[in-house]
Design a protein around this motif. Structure first.
Motif, short mmCIF file in Angstrom:
data_model
loop_
_atom_site.label_atom_id
_atom_site.label_comp_id
_atom_site.label_asym_id
_atom_site.label_seq_id
_atom_site.Cartn_x
_atom_site.Cartn_y
_atom_site.Cartn_z
N GLU A 88 2.00 3.32 5.07
CA GLU A 88 2.48 2.55 3.90
C GLU A 88 3.17 1.28 4.37
OE1 GLU A 88 4.95 5.64 1.99
OE2 GLU A 88 3.43 5.72 0.42
N HIS B 58 0.75 -4.92 2.32
CA HIS B 58 -0.70 -4.96 2.53
C HIS B 58 -1.23 -6.39 2.48
CE1 HIS B 58 -4.94 -4.68 1.10
NE2 HIS B 58 -4.98 -3.83 2.11
N HIS B 59 -0.72 -7.19 1.51
CA HIS B 59 -1.20 -8.57 1.39
C HIS B 59 -0.18 -9.45 0.69
CE1 HIS B 59 -2.66 -6.67 -2.38
NE2 HIS B 59 -2.42 -7.83 -2.91
N ALA C 5 0.86 -1.20 0.00
CA ALA C 5 0.00 0.00 0.00
C ALA C 5 0.89 1.24 0.00
CB ALA C 5 -0.89 0.00 1.23
N ILE D 242 -7.51 0.15 0.74
CA ILE D 242 -6.14 0.70 0.83
C ILE D 242 -6.17 2.02 1.60
CG2 ILE D 242 -4.19 1.62 -0.51
CD1 ILE D 242 -4.44 -1.46 -0.57
N LYS E 151 -2.47 2.11 9.31
CA LYS E 151 -1.13 1.51 9.48
C LYS E 151 -0.04 2.23 8.68
CE LYS E 151 -3.07 -3.20 10.00
NZ LYS E 151 -2.45 -4.14 10.90
N PHE F 53 -6.47 1.18 5.20
CA PHE F 53 -5.21 0.58 5.67
C PHE F 53 -4.17 1.67 5.90
CE2 PHE F 53 -2.27 -2.96 6.05
CZ PHE F 53 -1.06 -2.42 5.65
N LEU F 54 -4.06 2.59 4.94
CA LEU F 54 -3.06 3.67 5.07
C LEU F 54 -3.35 4.54 6.28
CD1 LEU F 54 -2.62 4.74 1.33
CD2 LEU F 54 -0.85 3.75 2.79
#
Ligand SMILES: C[C@H](C(=O)O)C(=O)SCCNC(=O)CCNC(=O)[C@H](O)C(C)(C)COP(=O)(O)OP(=O)(O)OC[C@H]1O[C@@H](n2cnc3c(N)ncnc32)[C@H](O)[C@@H]1OP(=O)(O)O
Ligand SMILES: [Co+2]
Length: 133
Positions: free
Chosen positions: A73, A76-77, A10, A64, A71, A67-68
């Motif tokens: 950058e 991500h997976h 990400a 994304i 958490k 997520f950003l």
């Protein structure tokens, strides 16, 4: 599952990260693609046999973006290549994993994809990828 198909990272700014990873790998991204259904634009790099996917959110509801926010950058997976994604989903469900989308969906780079909830995989978001032949 046969091998790691790609690692998803990400990023806040795809353009800037493309330049960074081009320096890192010494080669440019081989593909850029927007996947509207996931709210992402992506770029793909090959580094030897390894594929890296950079993902930038295209809307605030994108996984994304969330997520950003939470958490920052980073990885991500992890995506795994599967022969038969429908059979793999069934196998994983019967083994107690939470599959986030029972019906495979069109992902990037000509793949059918599905995701497992990270809560059931020690905090790692797992993606299944089947090549669309
Ligand atoms: C297209 C391309 C392709 O390859 O084809 C792609 O990869 S598309 C890639 C983008 N698409 C996706 O990621 C689709 C699958 N992802 C999702 O459905 C969602 O992101 C989700 C269900 C994993 C999390 O969504 P959510 O609304 O619950 O978000 P939350 O922030 O509340 O997350 C819930 C809990 O999961 C954790 N969590 C969220 N995202 C991740 C992640 N990527 N890795 C590990 N843990 C994660 C959070 O820290 C939180 O844990 P705690 O409660 O402890 O804080
Ligand atoms: Co991916």
């Amino acid at each position: 599952m046969r091998k790691i198909e790609h690692i998803g990272i990400a990023v806040k700014n795809l353009e800037a990260s493309n330049l960074l990873f081009e320096k890192l790998f010494g080669a440019p991204a081989y593909k850029m693609e927007e996947v509207e259904s996931e709210g992402v634009k992506t770029s793909f790099f090959m580094n030897g046999p390894n594929k890296i996917e950079l993902l930038e959110a295209t809307n605030p509801d994108s996984p994304i973006a969330k997520f950003l926010e939470k958490k920052g950058e980073g990885i991500h997976h992890i995506a795994f290549d599967v022969e038969d994604i429908v059979a793999e989903i069934k196998r994983l469900q019967s083994s107690g994993f939470t599959v986030l989308n029972e019906v495979p969906k069109k992902g990037a780079d000509n793949k059918l994809v599905a995701f497992l909830h990270p809560k059931g995989t020690n905090g790692v978001l797992v993606e299944l990828c089947q090549e669309i032949k």
